[in-house]
Scaffold this active site. Structure first.
Site, mmCIF file in Angstrom:
data_model
loop_
_atom_site.group_PDB
_atom_site.id
_atom_site.type_symbol
_atom_site.label_atom_id
_atom_site.label_comp_id
_atom_site.label_asym_id
_atom_site.label_seq_id
_atom_site.Cartn_x
_atom_site.Cartn_y
_atom_site.Cartn_z
ATOM 1 N N ASP A 78 4.799 0.267 11.894
ATOM 2 C CA ASP A 78 3.550 -0.313 11.363
ATOM 3 C C ASP A 78 3.357 -1.778 11.784
ATOM 4 O O ASP A 78 2.340 -2.384 11.436
ATOM 5 C CB ASP A 78 3.529 -0.200 9.831
ATOM 6 C CG ASP A 78 3.356 1.232 9.366
ATOM 7 O OD1 ASP A 78 3.025 2.093 10.205
ATOM 8 O OD2 ASP A 78 3.563 1.502 8.165
ATOM 9 N N LYS B 158 0.829 -1.207 0.000
ATOM 10 C CA LYS B 158 0.000 0.000 0.000
ATOM 11 C C LYS B 158 0.867 1.263 0.000
ATOM 12 O O LYS B 158 0.669 2.165 -0.801
ATOM 13 C CB LYS B 158 -0.897 0.007 1.248
ATOM 14 C CG LYS B 158 -1.552 1.350 1.527
ATOM 15 C CD LYS B 158 -2.363 1.350 2.802
ATOM 16 C CE LYS B 158 -1.595 1.590 4.067
ATOM 17 N NZ LYS B 158 -1.366 2.998 4.460
ATOM 18 N N ASN B 159 1.829 1.294 0.924
ATOM 19 C CA ASN B 159 2.574 2.540 1.106
ATOM 20 C C ASN B 159 3.538 2.827 -0.032
ATOM 21 O O ASN B 159 4.050 3.943 -0.138
ATOM 22 C CB ASN B 159 3.291 2.534 2.461
ATOM 23 C CG ASN B 159 2.295 2.754 3.584
ATOM 24 O OD1 ASN B 159 1.146 3.138 3.332
ATOM 25 N ND2 ASN B 159 2.709 2.500 4.814
ATOM 26 N N LEU C 112 8.343 19.330 6.971
ATOM 27 C CA LEU C 112 9.546 18.920 6.224
ATOM 28 C C LEU C 112 9.272 18.866 4.726
ATOM 29 O O LEU C 112 10.128 19.211 3.911
ATOM 30 C CB LEU C 112 10.050 17.543 6.685
ATOM 31 C CG LEU C 112 10.502 17.374 8.130
ATOM 32 C CD1 LEU C 112 11.172 16.023 8.322
ATOM 33 C CD2 LEU C 112 11.465 18.482 8.533
ATOM 34 N N ILE D 127 8.420 6.633 16.743
ATOM 35 C CA ILE D 127 8.111 7.356 15.495
ATOM 36 C C ILE D 127 6.891 8.273 15.670
ATOM 37 O O ILE D 127 6.918 9.433 15.285
ATOM 38 C CB ILE D 127 7.851 6.374 14.326
ATOM 39 C CG1 ILE D 127 8.992 5.351 14.205
ATOM 40 C CG2 ILE D 127 7.621 7.131 13.003
ATOM 41 C CD1 ILE D 127 10.300 5.888 13.711
ATOM 42 N N ARG E 90 -8.596 -0.339 4.592
ATOM 43 C CA ARG E 90 -7.662 0.627 4.018
ATOM 44 C C ARG E 90 -6.358 -0.050 3.603
ATOM 45 O O ARG E 90 -5.689 0.421 2.690
ATOM 46 C CB ARG E 90 -7.329 1.714 5.050
ATOM 47 C CG ARG E 90 -8.501 2.616 5.371
ATOM 48 C CD ARG E 90 -8.051 3.727 6.274
ATOM 49 N NE ARG E 90 -6.824 4.305 5.725
ATOM 50 C CZ ARG E 90 -5.955 5.007 6.417
ATOM 51 N NH1 ARG E 90 -6.156 5.268 7.679
ATOM 52 N NH2 ARG E 90 -4.870 5.497 5.846
ATOM 53 N N ARG F 210 1.242 14.523 13.000
ATOM 54 C CA ARG F 210 1.780 14.286 11.663
ATOM 55 C C ARG F 210 1.823 15.543 10.789
ATOM 56 O O ARG F 210 1.143 15.639 9.772
ATOM 57 C CB ARG F 210 0.999 13.162 10.975
ATOM 58 C CG ARG F 210 1.049 11.869 11.770
ATOM 59 C CD ARG F 210 0.338 10.746 11.082
ATOM 60 N NE ARG F 210 1.111 10.195 9.995
ATOM 61 C CZ ARG F 210 0.650 9.273 9.155
ATOM 62 N NH1 ARG F 210 -0.579 8.825 9.282
ATOM 63 N NH2 ARG F 210 1.404 8.800 8.198
ATOM 64 N N PRO F 211 2.657 16.503 11.189
ATOM 65 C CA PRO F 211 2.786 17.712 10.364
ATOM 66 C C PRO F 211 3.465 17.415 9.021
ATOM 67 O O PRO F 211 4.006 16.329 8.815
ATOM 68 C CB PRO F 211 3.656 18.629 11.218
ATOM 69 C CG PRO F 211 4.357 17.742 12.173
ATOM 70 C CD PRO F 211 3.525 16.515 12.366
ATOM 71 N N CYS G 112 -4.068 12.716 12.654
ATOM 72 C CA CYS G 112 -4.824 11.461 12.559
ATOM 73 C C CYS G 112 -4.703 10.711 13.874
ATOM 74 O O CYS G 112 -4.092 11.208 14.814
ATOM 75 C CB CYS G 112 -4.376 10.633 11.381
ATOM 76 S SG CYS G 112 -2.767 9.928 11.622
HETATM 77 C C1 EPZ Z 1 4.709 6.682 6.301
HETATM 78 O O1 EPZ Z 1 4.077 7.788 6.911
HETATM 79 C C2 EPZ Z 1 3.668 5.591 6.211
HETATM 80 N N1 EPZ Z 1 2.546 6.054 5.438
HETATM 81 C C3 EPZ Z 1 3.212 5.191 7.613
HETATM 82 O O2 EPZ Z 1 2.304 4.119 7.494
HETATM 83 C C4 EPZ Z 1 4.424 4.741 8.416
HETATM 84 O O3 EPZ Z 1 4.016 4.452 9.725
HETATM 85 C C5 EPZ Z 1 5.478 5.842 8.433
HETATM 86 O O4 EPZ Z 1 5.821 6.230 7.065
HETATM 87 C C6 EPZ Z 1 6.759 5.443 9.144
HETATM 88 O O5 EPZ Z 1 7.277 4.295 8.549
HETATM 89 C C7 EPZ Z 1 2.592 6.030 4.108
HETATM 90 O O6 EPZ Z 1 3.588 5.666 3.497
HETATM 91 C C8 EPZ Z 1 1.371 6.432 3.386
HETATM 92 P P1 EPZ Z 1 7.109 9.904 8.320
HETATM 93 P P2 EPZ Z 1 4.742 9.216 6.886
HETATM 94 O O7 EPZ Z 1 7.093 11.149 7.527
HETATM 95 O O8 EPZ Z 1 5.497 9.364 5.617
HETATM 96 C C9 EPZ Z 1 7.093 13.358 11.671
HETATM 97 C C10 EPZ Z 1 0.285 2.956 7.855
HETATM 98 O O9 EPZ Z 1 -0.290 2.459 8.851
HETATM 99 N N2 EPZ Z 1 7.030 14.342 10.569
HETATM 100 O O10 EPZ Z 1 8.271 8.989 8.183
HETATM 101 O O11 EPZ Z 1 3.710 10.207 7.219
HETATM 102 C C11 EPZ Z 1 5.818 12.516 11.768
HETATM 103 O O12 EPZ Z 1 4.790 13.178 12.453
HETATM 104 C C12 EPZ Z 1 0.947 4.314 7.938
HETATM 105 O O13 EPZ Z 1 0.329 2.393 6.745
HETATM 106 C C13 EPZ Z 1 7.128 15.703 10.861
HETATM 107 O O14 EPZ Z 1 7.232 16.106 12.024
HETATM 108 O O15 EPZ Z 1 5.766 9.074 8.089
HETATM 109 C C14 EPZ Z 1 6.338 11.272 12.459
HETATM 110 O O16 EPZ Z 1 6.384 11.497 13.840
HETATM 111 C C15 EPZ Z 1 0.748 4.981 9.235
HETATM 112 N N3 EPZ Z 1 7.096 16.587 9.816
HETATM 113 C C16 EPZ Z 1 7.768 11.139 11.919
HETATM 114 O O17 EPZ Z 1 8.101 12.424 11.395
HETATM 115 C C17 EPZ Z 1 7.000 16.173 8.523
HETATM 116 O O18 EPZ Z 1 6.969 17.029 7.628
HETATM 117 C C18 EPZ Z 1 7.932 10.115 10.791
HETATM 118 O O19 EPZ Z 1 6.923 10.301 9.847
HETATM 119 C C19 EPZ Z 1 6.914 14.796 8.243
HETATM 120 C C20 EPZ Z 1 6.936 13.888 9.285
#
Ligand code: EPZ
Length: 420
Positions: A307, A22-23, A126, A329, A399, A122-123, A117
């Site tokens: 995950d 999915k991701n 970045l 995370i 989902r 989840r800002p 969510c």
């Molecule tokens: C991806 O989310 C996945 N989603 C998530 O899967 C997964 O848990 C996550 O990566 C970590 O592996 C998809 O690929 C669609 P991150 P993502 O940016 O990209 C913070 C599932 O169940 N952050 O690596 O959103 C953030 O809040 C989902 O399938 C900022 O602060 O994850 C988190 O604490 C859930 N600012 C950390 O970084 C930003 O601009 C890592 O998030 C971006 C992220």
């Protein structure tokens, strides 16, 4: 609303086929926006999330044809809009990733900001900073990010302050069409990143280093069509592995990449589960009754995946001893803990740490899913629990897990969906 009903206590045996990730699929779909020629994706999962992304792409003017046999053709020949409205973004955060490709292809885009969510705020700061470094002028107003790059995007040296999967992918999706070279330091190394780079390179991009923490992208003026096979879903594979570990039995998990789950196999082996890695499949077997409590801490790849944290917690709920599970995370990813407790698990949460004291037996109860991975952890616990478990709000499951109850039933579980 549909519910899932499980009568627990049966071992799982047989073979299960893993679908495309999915991701990865969601970002590959966004990549289709970068070319006016078709992108054909094979091994596409059929999920609520991929359908939702398809709605958004269709709204933007992408022609989508389901060619059967898990193959979908996306053709962004003539985009009709550069705006992703709130209703098509709010349900799923990955839709935000269309901002970069739209900007790269059309020089401007307006995309609704995703909200928080169930697992945290989840800002997307970045993402926005990186697009800004590539030359985008971004304003935030009325819940939308409006980005313009009238003279096109240019390469930049971006060093992420911490690892973000989404920001790494989003920057790649924009930088491939930027003028000059982009270097991403402290980039995410997840298999989904490598998959995206492989797809973009097949479309004519020049990306090196995906899978390491430094990705170098030499921008090109246009991308062409390509055919790409979505990488198998490591989280789906890991979820079935943990389900077998919890119930006992022996299952061959087919169409997966065992090396993507090394961080899971270690703790599972320590817990007493037999894992046999093969080329494209893995055999998971638990024949004896003992399951040892193991501590884990979630980390970006190649660490233990967040995950799979909820599913591992369900396994530890019936282990011998006490397991400490640290989530590093996301700030709010223990919402499954109180629901698991309804099934008899003994879990105490202190901030980012959950203390799981293994119990001899879980017992069925009505429970409620809170997010995708949390809901599947309740399924695993329900498969182990004595008696009947009813899980509501299972749209979360749809989902990200294709045919979950059918796959588990084929392995011997007593599980069924009850339509509302
Ligand atoms: C991806 O989310 C996945 N989603 C998530 O899967 C997964 O848990 C996550 O990566 C970590 O592996 C998809 O690929 C669609 P991150 P993502 O940016 O990209 C913070 C599932 O169940 N952050 O690596 O959103 C953030 O809040 C989902 O399938 C900022 O602060 O994850 C988190 O604490 C859930 N600012 C950390 O970084 C930003 O601009 C890592 O998030 C971006 C992220």
């Amino acid at each position: 609303m549909d519910i899932i009903r499980i009568i627990g206590g049966r071992p799982l045996n047989g073979a299960v086929h893993i679908n495309g990730a999915k991701n990865s699929a969601l970002k590959l779909m966004a990549a289709a926006l970068l070319s006016d020629e078709p992108l054909i994706l094979k091994n596409m999962p059929d999920l609520a999330d991929t359908r939702f992304m398809a709605h958004l792409l269709a709204h933007l003017g992408v022609d989508i044809i389901d060619e059967g046999a898990a193959t979908t053709r996306f053709c962004a020949g003539a985009l009709t809009s550069s705006e992703a409205p709130y209703d098509l973004v709010r349900k799923m955060r990955a839709t935000f990733n269309v901002l970069g490709p739209l900007l790269a292809r059309r020089g401007q885009a307006r995309v609704s900001l995703p909200g928080g969510c169930a697992i945290g705020a989840r800002p997307v700061d970045l993402h926005l900073k990186a697009l800004g470094a590539l030359g985008a002028d971004i304003t935030l107003d009325e819940g939308y990010a409006t980005a313009v790059a009238p003279k096109g995007l240019h390469g930049a040296h971006i060093s992420f302050p911490f690892v973000s999967v989404g920001a790494t992918e989003h920057t790649m999706l924009a930088a491939v069409l930027a003028h000059g070279q982009t270097i991403l330091d402290n980039a995410a190394r997840e298999p989904e990143i490598t998959d995206l780079a492989a797809c973009l390179n097949a479309m004519g991009a020049h990306i090196e280093g995906a899978g390491t923490d430094r990705i170098v992208i030499d921008g090109v003026t246009a991308l062409h069509g390509a055919t790409h096979e979505v990488v198998p879903d490591r989280i789906e594979a890991g979820t079935y592995a943990l389900a077998v570990a919890a119930t006992g039995g022996r299952v061959i998990i087919e169409n997966c990449r065992p090396a993507h789950l090394n961080a899971l196999w270690g703790p599972m082996r320590e817990a007493g589960i037999n894992i046999t890695e093969q080329d494209g499949s893995v055999i998971v077997e638990r024949t004896n009754g003992t399951l040892e409590a193991i501590d884990i801490e979630t980390r970006a790849f190649p660490g233990f995946p967040t995950d799979l944290q909820a599913q591992f917690m369900a396994l530890m709920a019936c282990a011998r001893g006490t397991s400490i599970i640290r989530e590093t995370i996301f700030e709010n990813r223990f919402m499954h803990a109180p629901e698991l407790a309804r099934l008899g698990a003994n879990i105490t949460v202190h901030g980012h740490e959950a203390v799981v004291r293994g119990v001899d037996e879980l017992h069925g109860a009505p429970v409620m899913a809170t997010d995708l991975r949390a809901s599947v952890s309740l399924v695993i616990a329900g498969l182990v629990a004595q008696g009947e478990t009813q899980i509501s709000r299972i749209y979360h499951l749809d989902r990200g897990f294709e045919g979950l109850e059918n796959k588990l039933a084929a392995l011997g579980a007593d599980i069924r969906r009850i339509k509302a």
